[in-house]
Design a protein around this motif. Structure first.
Motif, PDB file in Angstrom:
ATOM      1  N   LEU A 165      46.028  58.859   0.779  1.00  0.00           N
ATOM      2  CA  LEU A 165      47.328  58.625   0.874  1.00  0.00           C
ATOM      3  C   LEU A 165      47.861  59.898  -0.102  1.00  0.00           C
ATOM      4  CD1 LEU A 165      47.810  54.906   0.143  1.00  0.00           C
ATOM      5  CD2 LEU A 165      47.938  56.200   2.569  1.00  0.00           C
ATOM      6  N   GLN A 166      47.462  60.284  -1.068  1.00  0.00           N
ATOM      7  CA  GLN A 166      47.822  61.327  -1.781  1.00  0.00           C
ATOM      8  C   GLN A 166      47.769  62.861  -0.743  1.00  0.00           C
ATOM      9  OE1 GLN A 166      49.449  61.343  -4.769  1.00  0.00           O
ATOM     10  NE2 GLN A 166      50.170  63.410  -4.308  1.00  0.00           N
ATOM     11  N   THR A 167      46.762  62.834  -0.137  1.00  0.00           N
ATOM     12  CA  THR A 167      46.515  63.711   0.856  1.00  0.00           C
ATOM     13  C   THR A 167      47.312  64.247   1.810  1.00  0.00           C
ATOM     14  OG1 THR A 167      43.727  63.690   0.158  1.00  0.00           O
ATOM     15  CG2 THR A 167      44.561  65.049   2.265  1.00  0.00           C
ATOM     16  N   PHE A 168      47.697  62.914   2.285  1.00  0.00           N
ATOM     17  CA  PHE A 168      48.954  62.900   3.316  1.00  0.00           C
ATOM     18  C   PHE A 168      50.145  63.418   2.970  1.00  0.00           C
ATOM     19  CE2 PHE A 168      45.982  60.196   5.769  1.00  0.00           C
ATOM     20  CZ  PHE A 168      46.230  60.906   7.173  1.00  0.00           C
ATOM     21  N   GLN A 169      50.302  63.172   1.652  1.00  0.00           N
ATOM     22  CA  GLN A 169      51.675  63.354   1.160  1.00  0.00           C
ATOM     23  C   GLN A 169      51.717  64.893   0.597  1.00  0.00           C
ATOM     24  OE1 GLN A 169      52.687  61.165  -2.345  1.00  0.00           O
ATOM     25  NE2 GLN A 169      54.380  62.275  -2.783  1.00  0.00           N
ATOM     26  N   ASP A 170      50.649  65.328   0.253  1.00  0.00           N
ATOM     27  CA  ASP A 170      50.502  66.832  -0.265  1.00  0.00           C
ATOM     28  C   ASP A 170      50.419  67.638   1.132  1.00  0.00           C
ATOM     29  OD1 ASP A 170      50.497  66.080  -2.620  1.00  0.00           O
ATOM     30  OD2 ASP A 170      48.464  66.274  -2.922  1.00  0.00           O
ATOM     31  N   HIS A 171      49.884  67.357   2.166  1.00  0.00           N
ATOM     32  CA  HIS A 171      49.674  68.188   3.277  1.00  0.00           C
ATOM     33  C   HIS A 171      50.123  67.680   4.851  1.00  0.00           C
ATOM     34  CE1 HIS A 171      46.813  70.097   0.635  1.00  0.00           C
ATOM     35  NE2 HIS A 171      46.187  69.114   0.656  1.00  0.00           N
ATOM     36  N   TRP A 172      51.236  67.015   4.619  1.00  0.00           N
ATOM     37  CA  TRP A 172      51.906  66.452   5.710  1.00  0.00           C
ATOM     38  C   TRP A 172      52.355  67.886   6.906  1.00  0.00           C
ATOM     39  CZ3 TRP A 172      56.930  67.852   7.212  1.00  0.00           C
ATOM     40  CH2 TRP A 172      58.013  68.045   6.122  1.00  0.00           C
TER      41      TRP A 172
END
Length: 373
Positions: A85-92
């Motif tokens: 989920l953090q990856t999505f938040q960082d790289h949306w």
């Protein structure tokens, strides 16, 4: 009759899996699926009656592939955590760019088909659009396109992607795979508690499938099952601070590879390619250009972000959700990220592009009628 057909198809899968076993001896983690695809494709062209009835032109029954997707969904759901989920938040922003680029490349590939074949605008675009082997021919039938051409080009591209991208990714990340394989070998021992949690995962994935089907998600067995298990894992993590210690044998991913590989390979038959040499050649060339462009974009994205090259390649690859999910799991890439990007792209494609193609097709027909008049 149905019982005999079940036995025959099970025999087809078992014989095809020999090819997967032989390729797996090379140490290639994705070898089970690639080898099974090659063996199943060869049998489908040969079509011996005791393994594949001559009357069957659509390959083995779809439920074999669904079982493989069901297993994959549970595998992936267990891997969804806060880091994903953090990856999505960082790289949306990167994800949006990846979706737009893959859609643009598909349209350019469709223009290539339109230029060098006699197919219509609708058929060319639907053939080149990476929406999945199961979805695109159905959409083609609804919109009046040539379903045979769409099926041929879609099959050719998926086989090309599945047989090249995993090999490319494997040799690129072979050191990481060997390093991580020892950690992956650790499995929760079988006990009454762990077995109970396994039943919970199976039930949750089944419920997730039905919800996904109701919401018309692409590949509901895979996507719905993954989301269901991920929701269970997340709720459990918030309540207990950890994940469910479920007993889940690692041989499950091998079984999923075999079932998916046999399902893909069984769709090949001589009738598909009869009289369609030009379409096959142009479709192959457009698919090769699409794969090369995908690899280049994945390289650029990996340089701009901390997303690995393998993960970016598999997320962008136009090879189908289930196929890329299997590859990402066996190569220990960020499987949840790969599936999420693939799913978002398919939703985008299935929701908007058919309508766009239909509007473009109407405009072309109006111009043609106007010039004729």
């Amino acid at each position: 009759m149905k019982k005999n057909l079940l036995v025959v198809q099970a025999g087809f899968i078992i014989v095809s899996s020999i090819g997967g076993y032989l390729l797996s001896l090379t140490g290639m983690s994705i070898g089970w699926m690639l080898g099974t695809i090659v063996a199943a494709g060869a049998i489908s062209f040969w079509r011996p009656r005791f393994l594949l009835p001559s009357t069957s032109t659509k390959g083995i029954h779809a439920y074999w592939g669904y079982i493989g997707q069901y297993i994959l969904g549970i595998e992936l759901g267990q891997k969804v955590n806060a880091a994903v989920l953090q990856t999505f938040q960082d790289h949306w922003i990167v994800i949006v760019i990846m979706l737009i680029l893959s859609t643009i490349f598909a349209l350019l590939s469709g223009l290539l088909l339109l230029r060098f074949t006699k197919e219509s605008l609708m058929t060319s675009f639907l053939s080149a659009t990476p929406g999945g082997l199961s979805a695109m021919p159905g959409i083609a039938a609804e919109l009046g396109a040539n379903t045979a051409t769409v099926s041929i080009v879609q099959t050719t591209r998926v086989l090309l992607v599945v047989c090249t991208i995993p090999l490319f990714s494997f040799y690129l990340s072979s050191d990481k795979v060997i390093e991580q394989s020892a950690q992956h070998a650790i499995m929760t021992p079988l006990s009454p508690t762990s077995f109970l949690w396994t039943q919970a995962l199976l039930l949750t994935a089944w419920i997730g499938y039905h919800i996904g089907k109701l919401l018309k998600l692409p590949a509901p067995w895979l996507v719905g099952g993954m989301l269901g298990v991920a929701a269970l894992q997340t709720c459990l993590g918030l309540y207990t601070g950890g994940n469910a210690a479920a007993w889940w044998p690692h041989q499950g991913i091998t079984l999923a590879q075999i079932l998916l590989g046999a399902s893909i390979g069984s769709r090949l038959n001589r009738k598909m390619f009869k009289g369609a040499v030009r379409v096959c050649m142009v479709g192959l060339l457009s698919s090769i250009s699409l794969v090369c462009t995908t690899i280049l974009c994945a390289f650029l994205i990996s340089r701009w972000t901390n997303i690995s090259f393998v993960t970016a390649t598999l997320a962008l690859a136009p090879g189908g959700i289930a196929e890329m999910a299997t590859t990402s799991l066996t190569l220990h890439a960020d499987a949840a990220f790969v599936v999420a990007v693939q799913v978002l792209r398919v939703i985008l494609i299935l929701s908007f592009l058919p309508v766009l193609f239909q509007l473009l097709n109407k405009q072309v027909k109006k111009r043609t009628v106007g010039k004729a008049g």
